[in-house]
Write a protein that holds these residues in place. Structure first.
Motif, PDB file in Angstrom:
ATOM      1  N   GLY A   1      12.993  12.982  15.069  1.00 24.60           N
ATOM      2  CA  GLY A   1      14.151  12.108  14.938  1.00 24.60           C
ATOM      3  C   GLY A   1      13.827  10.632  14.917  1.00 24.60           C
ATOM      4  N   ARG A   2      12.542  10.293  14.839  1.00 19.74           N
ATOM      5  CA  ARG A   2      12.106   8.895  14.837  1.00 19.74           C
ATOM      6  C   ARG A   2      11.339   8.592  13.554  1.00 19.74           C
ATOM      7  NH1 ARG A   2       8.085   8.676  18.396  1.00 19.74           N
ATOM      8  NH2 ARG A   2       8.029   6.397  18.299  1.00 19.74           N
ATOM      9  N   ALA A   3      11.362   7.322  13.178  1.00 21.68           N
ATOM     10  CA  ALA A   3      10.508   6.814  12.101  1.00 21.68           C
ATOM     11  C   ALA A   3       9.325   6.144  12.775  1.00 21.68           C
ATOM     12  CB  ALA A   3      11.270   5.849  11.206  1.00 21.68           C
ATOM     13  N   GLU A   4       8.217   6.876  12.889  1.00 22.70           N
ATOM     14  CA  GLU A   4       7.106   6.417  13.723  1.00 22.70           C
ATOM     15  C   GLU A   4       6.364   5.242  13.122  1.00 22.70           C
ATOM     16  OE1 GLU A   4       4.530   9.684  14.592  1.00 22.70           O
ATOM     17  OE2 GLU A   4       5.826  10.403  16.224  1.00 22.70           O
ATOM     18  N   TRP A   5       6.157   5.285  11.797  1.00 19.33           N
ATOM     19  CA  TRP A   5       5.434   4.157  11.201  1.00 19.33           C
ATOM     20  C   TRP A   5       5.714   4.046   9.719  1.00 19.33           C
ATOM     21  CZ3 TRP A   5       2.425   6.160   7.410  1.00 19.33           C
ATOM     22  CH2 TRP A   5       1.669   7.326   7.619  1.00 19.33           C
ATOM     23  N   TYR A   6       5.411   2.855   9.228  1.00 13.53           N
ATOM     24  CA  TYR A   6       5.341   2.580   7.790  1.00 13.53           C
ATOM     25  C   TYR A   6       3.977   1.990   7.501  1.00 13.53           C
ATOM     26  CZ  TYR A   6       5.536  -0.183   3.518  1.00 13.53           C
ATOM     27  OH  TYR A   6       5.244  -0.741   2.294  1.00 13.53           O
ATOM     28  N   ARG A   7       3.374   2.431   6.384  1.00 10.37           N
ATOM     29  CA  ARG A   7       2.112   1.861   5.913  1.00 10.37           C
ATOM     30  C   ARG A   7       2.157   1.736   4.401  1.00 10.37           C
ATOM     31  NH1 ARG A   7       0.166   4.940  10.353  1.00 10.37           N
ATOM     32  NH2 ARG A   7      -1.447   3.851  11.572  1.00 10.37           N
ATOM     33  N   ASN A   8       1.489   0.735   3.873  1.00 10.14           N
ATOM     34  CA  ASN A   8       1.214   0.665   2.439  1.00 10.14           C
ATOM     35  C   ASN A   8      -0.263   0.343   2.260  1.00 10.14           C
ATOM     36  OD1 ASN A   8       1.824  -2.040   3.423  1.00 10.14           O
ATOM     37  ND2 ASN A   8       1.698  -2.716   1.295  1.00 10.14           N
ATOM     38  N   ARG A   9      -0.929   1.082   1.386  1.00 11.33           N
ATOM     39  CA  ARG A   9      -2.371   0.928   1.214  1.00 11.33           C
ATOM     40  C   ARG A   9      -2.744   1.049  -0.262  1.00 11.33           C
ATOM     41  NH1 ARG A   9      -1.496  -0.314   5.707  1.00 11.33           N
ATOM     42  NH2 ARG A   9      -2.606   0.283   7.634  1.00 11.33           N
ATOM     43  N   TRP A  10      -3.615   0.143  -0.706  1.00 12.66           N
ATOM     44  CA  TRP A  10      -4.207   0.306  -2.029  1.00 12.66           C
ATOM     45  C   TRP A  10      -5.153   1.501  -2.014  1.00 12.66           C
ATOM     46  CZ3 TRP A  10      -3.678  -5.166  -1.006  1.00 12.66           C
ATOM     47  CH2 TRP A  10      -2.925  -5.860  -1.981  1.00 12.66           C
ATOM     48  N   VAL A  11      -5.197   2.223  -3.107  1.00  7.71           N
ATOM     49  CA  VAL A  11      -6.197   3.270  -3.294  1.00  7.71           C
ATOM     50  C   VAL A  11      -7.529   2.578  -3.546  1.00  7.71           C
ATOM     51  CG1 VAL A  11      -6.914   5.218  -4.723  1.00  7.71           C
ATOM     52  CG2 VAL A  11      -4.484   4.868  -4.216  1.00  7.71           C
ATOM     53  N   ARG A  12      -8.532   2.914  -2.735  1.00  8.82           N
ATOM     54  CA  ARG A  12      -9.814   2.204  -2.791  1.00  8.82           C
ATOM     55  C   ARG A  12     -10.725   2.758  -3.879  1.00  8.82           C
ATOM     56  NH1 ARG A  12      -6.771  -0.395   0.994  1.00  8.82           N
ATOM     57  NH2 ARG A  12      -8.023  -1.807   2.280  1.00  8.82           N
TER      58      ARG A  12
ATOM     59  N   GLY B   1       2.604   3.705  -6.918  1.00  9.73           N
ATOM     60  CA  GLY B   1       2.941   2.944  -8.115  1.00  9.73           C
ATOM     61  C   GLY B   1       1.911   1.871  -8.362  1.00  9.73           C
ATOM     62  N   PRO B   2       2.001   1.197  -9.510  1.00 10.05           N
ATOM     63  CA  PRO B   2       1.070   0.112  -9.821  1.00 10.05           C
ATOM     64  C   PRO B   2       1.355  -1.103  -8.947  1.00 10.05           C
ATOM     65  CG  PRO B   2       2.301   0.864 -11.769  1.00 10.05           C
ATOM     66  CD  PRO B   2       2.981   1.405 -10.575  1.00 10.05           C
ATOM     67  N   ASN B   3       0.308  -1.677  -8.395  1.00  6.44           N
ATOM     68  CA  ASN B   3       0.453  -2.900  -7.592  1.00  6.44           C
ATOM     69  C   ASN B   3      -0.789  -3.755  -7.828  1.00  6.44           C
ATOM     70  OD1 ASN B   3       2.293  -3.970  -5.147  1.00  6.44           O
ATOM     71  ND2 ASN B   3       0.171  -4.572  -4.807  1.00  6.44           N
ATOM     72  N   ALA B   4      -0.723  -4.573  -8.858  1.00  5.55           N
ATOM     73  CA  ALA B   4      -1.896  -5.337  -9.291  1.00  5.55           C
ATOM     74  C   ALA B   4      -2.467  -6.171  -8.150  1.00  5.55           C
ATOM     75  CB  ALA B   4      -1.524  -6.247 -10.454  1.00  5.55           C
ATOM     76  N   LEU B   5      -3.782  -6.106  -8.003  1.00  2.00           N
ATOM     77  CA  LEU B   5      -4.500  -6.847  -6.966  1.00  2.00           C
ATOM     78  C   LEU B   5      -5.417  -7.858  -7.639  1.00  2.00           C
ATOM     79  CD1 LEU B   5      -5.547  -7.288  -4.047  1.00  2.00           C
ATOM     80  CD2 LEU B   5      -7.127  -5.386  -4.453  1.00  2.00           C
ATOM     81  N   GLY B   6      -5.271  -9.135  -7.269  1.00  2.48           N
ATOM     82  CA  GLY B   6      -6.147 -10.161  -7.818  1.00  2.48           C
ATOM     83  C   GLY B   6      -6.001 -10.339  -9.307  1.00  2.48           C
ATOM     84  N   LEU B   7      -4.772 -10.351  -9.789  1.00  2.00           N
ATOM     85  CA  LEU B   7      -4.523 -10.487 -11.225  1.00  2.00           C
ATOM     86  C   LEU B   7      -4.855 -11.906 -11.679  1.00  2.00           C
ATOM     87  CD1 LEU B   7      -3.400  -8.937 -13.668  1.00  2.00           C
ATOM     88  CD2 LEU B   7      -1.139  -9.815 -13.069  1.00  2.00           C
ATOM     89  N   GLU B   8      -5.857 -12.029 -12.547  1.00  2.00           N
ATOM     90  CA  GLU B   8      -6.323 -13.347 -12.966  1.00  2.00           C
ATOM     91  C   GLU B   8      -5.517 -13.924 -14.117  1.00  2.00           C
ATOM     92  OE1 GLU B   8     -10.468 -13.143 -13.729  1.00  2.00           O
ATOM     93  OE2 GLU B   8     -11.009 -12.675 -11.655  1.00  2.00           O
TER      94      GLU B   8
ATOM     95  N   MET C   1       1.411  -0.383 -16.255  1.00  2.00           N
ATOM     96  CA  MET C   1       0.865   0.944 -15.977  1.00  2.00           C
ATOM     97  C   MET C   1      -0.607   0.916 -15.585  1.00  2.00           C
ATOM     98  SD  MET C   1       2.800   3.400 -18.755  1.00  2.00           S
ATOM     99  CE  MET C   1       1.960   2.688 -20.171  1.00  2.00           C
ATOM    100  N   LEU C   2      -1.261  -0.241 -15.730  1.00  2.00           N
ATOM    101  CA  LEU C   2      -2.668  -0.360 -15.361  1.00  2.00           C
ATOM    102  C   LEU C   2      -2.864  -1.047 -14.020  1.00  2.00           C
ATOM    103  CD1 LEU C   2      -4.291  -1.308 -18.773  1.00  2.00           C
ATOM    104  CD2 LEU C   2      -4.007   0.950 -17.739  1.00  2.00           C
ATOM    105  N   GLY C   3      -1.782  -1.311 -13.291  1.00  2.00           N
ATOM    106  CA  GLY C   3      -1.922  -1.943 -11.984  1.00  2.00           C
ATOM    107  C   GLY C   3      -2.614  -1.027 -10.991  1.00  2.00           C
ATOM    108  N   ASP C   4      -3.359  -1.621 -10.049  1.00  2.00           N
ATOM    109  CA  ASP C   4      -4.053  -0.841  -9.029  1.00  2.00           C
ATOM    110  C   ASP C   4      -3.041  -0.052  -8.202  1.00  2.00           C
ATOM    111  OD1 ASP C   4      -6.745  -2.126  -9.470  1.00  2.00           O
ATOM    112  OD2 ASP C   4      -5.580  -3.888  -8.900  1.00  2.00           O
ATOM    113  N   GLY C   5      -3.341   1.223  -7.968  1.00  2.00           N
ATOM    114  CA  GLY C   5      -2.411   2.084  -7.256  1.00  2.00           C
ATOM    115  C   GLY C   5      -2.259   1.701  -5.800  1.00  2.00           C
TER     116      GLY C   5
END
Length: 507
Positions: free
Chosen positions: A115-126, A86-93, A101-105
């Motif tokens: 049976g385990r939840a090994e990890w969670y990550r969130n990353r901006w598309v570079r 989803g959109p996640n604006a980075l450094g919005l001035e 809809m134009l936020g950085d992905g």
């Protein structure tokens, strides 16, 4: 485009809006969205930009957490990653220049195994711009129309692809959500792509319908079992319409020509999203043979076609089930920093009668809902079950300009539809517990269409963070099988997929 890329149009428009030059353009004979946005920001009202607040507020950090806490039990046959973007604006001035809809992905993911939840990550598309904001080096040449794809993330032949419509190439991600490179299907994709592909699992074909602001056509793109673009068909259209989604059957590509069209004057004057509701552009549904050929068009009453549930052939008819919103729909918004609609989305059906040459519309369910999904193995074939989500905060934001509707109009829920019995089941969540798109994952060895699991990110207002909720699709309203407690919040966004271990690239 010869002289302007999508990036220069949209980013240049955003800069112009921030500089205050938006006041002179008009969106057809509708209210000027950019003027409204400027007035709302200047007024300083707390709710002037709802797409930057509450459940939509961008997160500011990339998190990594291991061995996540789970309430209940994660099914052991869930071996893979549940991803959503989803959109996640980075450094919005300047919020006045921002459109949701134009936020950085940003891609959010949970790795399930044994049976385990090994990890969670969130990353901006570079993308090149995101890399620059983060102080990182962008490897290689910057592609045309470069953008941090924010609309969908899918598995495809051992790769994970982040998608965007109208210009940018997909970005390939690795199994830990790191950005690998732009992806052009083995150097065979030329021009724009789409955020809403359709994968026919039996034919092993990936289909797309792409649009672009200066084209006098849209393009149907078929990628064959080799992973290369095998055929591109140009379908003439007028006014450069925004074709956000389409449908696919065994016989046809279903095109939906919505009266949301590109406005070059608005783009030049500074509109962040230079698309308008155009009352002079007829609403049409088109059927083009999957192998290419002439498109047969059917004119219908205007509606905003949002997302396809599925489509299939039935005798001399074609059936399309979708979520739609009343006309007009303002993609550019009217002062809220995001889209604006005149009514909540509903689940509807078109039955296209090839013999009679007409389209019959039917309301399946008037409960506000969006992001419809089916068992993906049935794309282009008849289905029985469908799933959708409703997030009260999203519908309030969509209708916020003319006053926030009463709370009782909207709810937070996941919905299962049984098309054979014409019935629905609803799982409701508390106030503030916004539910994201539900994704169906078949149980290992499943024989029935709904033998599997529904996965959805649902906000937990008590923790101020998000849970991955896992439901048994055949016991939809029963107690969740598991709630995986994430360390942070997943903002309301767009689409995602289950990436099984056999389709993941690494990690």
């Amino acid at each position: 485009m010869a002289s302007h890329t999508r990036r220069t149009i949209l980013q240049g428009a955003a800069l112009a809006a921030a500089g205050g030059v938006v006041g002179g353009y008009a969106l057809g004979h509708n209210a000027p969205a950019a003027q409204a946005a400027t007035r709302g920001a200047a007024a300083g009202g707390k709710k002037s930009l709802p797409f930057l607040e509450g459940a939509f507020a961008p997160v500011t950090e990339e998190l990594t957490a291991f061995d996540l806490k789970v309430t209940g039990r994660v099914p052991r046959d869930l071996d893979g990653r549940f991803l959503r973007t989803g959109p996640n604006a980075l450094g919005l001035e300047d919020p006045r220049a921002h459109h949701w809809m134009l936020g950085d992905g940003m891609v959010h993911g949970v790795r399930l195994r044994g049976g385990r939840a090994e990890w969670y990550r969130n990353r901006w598309v570079r993308s090149s711009q995101v890399a620059k904001k983060l102080g990182e080096r962008y490897p290689g040449d910057v592609p045309p129309d470069d953008f941090a794809c924010n609309t969908h993330v899918i598995p495809y032949k051992g790769r994970i692809l982040a998608l965007q419509e109208s210009g940018p190439l997909p970005y390939e991600l690795d199994g830990e959500l790191g950005t690998v490179r732009p992806y052009d299907f083995r150097s065979t994709l030329r021009g724009a792509f789409t955020a809403h592909t359709k994968y026919d699992a039996v034919a092993d074909e990936l289909h797309a319908v792409a649009y672009y602001p200066t084209w006098d056509h849209v393009r149907h793109i078929m990628i064959d079992r080799t992973g290369r673009v095998a055929r591109t068909t140009r379908i003439p259209v007028t006014d450069a319409p925004m074709m956000h989604d389409f449908a696919l059957t065994q016989k046809y590509v279903v095109l939906v020509d919505v009266p949301i069209t590109f406005d070059a004057a608005a783009a030049g004057a500074g509109a962040a999203v230079p698309y308008i509701w155009n009352d002079h552009h007829p609403m049409r549904v088109g059927l083009m043979p999957r192998a290419g050929g002439t498109t047969r068009w059917f004119e219908i009453d205007p509606v905003y076609f949002s997302h396809t549930l599925n489509a299939y052939d039935q005798g001399d008819t074609v059936v399309v089930e979708y979520t739609g919103m009343p006309a007009p729909f303002y993609a550019a918004g009217r002062g809220s920093g995001g889209p604006f609609t005149t009514g909540a989305p509903t689940l509807d059906r078109w039955t296209i009668d090839l013999r009679a040459g007409r389209v019959r519309g039917t309301r399946i369910d008037d409960l506000p809902q969006e992001f419809p999904r089916v068992n993906e193995s049935l794309i282009s074939r008849r289905h029985r079950f469908g799933y959708a989500a409703s997030a009260a905060e999203m519908w309030r934001a969509y209708e916020t300009v003319d006053g926030v509707p009463p709370d009782e109009k909207f709810t937070n829920c996941l919905v299962k539809h049984d098309m054979l019995r014409d019935s629905r089941q609803v799982v409701r969540f508390p106030k503030g517990a916004a539910a994201s798109e539900p994704v169906f994952v078949p149980r290992r060895g499943a024989r029935d269409e709904d033998d599997g699991y529904i996965l959805s990110y649902v906000h937990d207002p008590d923790r101020g963070a998000t849970d991955l909720v896992i439901l048994a699709a055949q016991d939809f309203t029963g107690r969740p099988l598991a709630r995986v407690h994430l360390p942070g919040r997943v903002p309301l966004g767009f689409h995602g997929s289950w990436v099984g271990e056999t389709t993941a690239t690494a990690g």
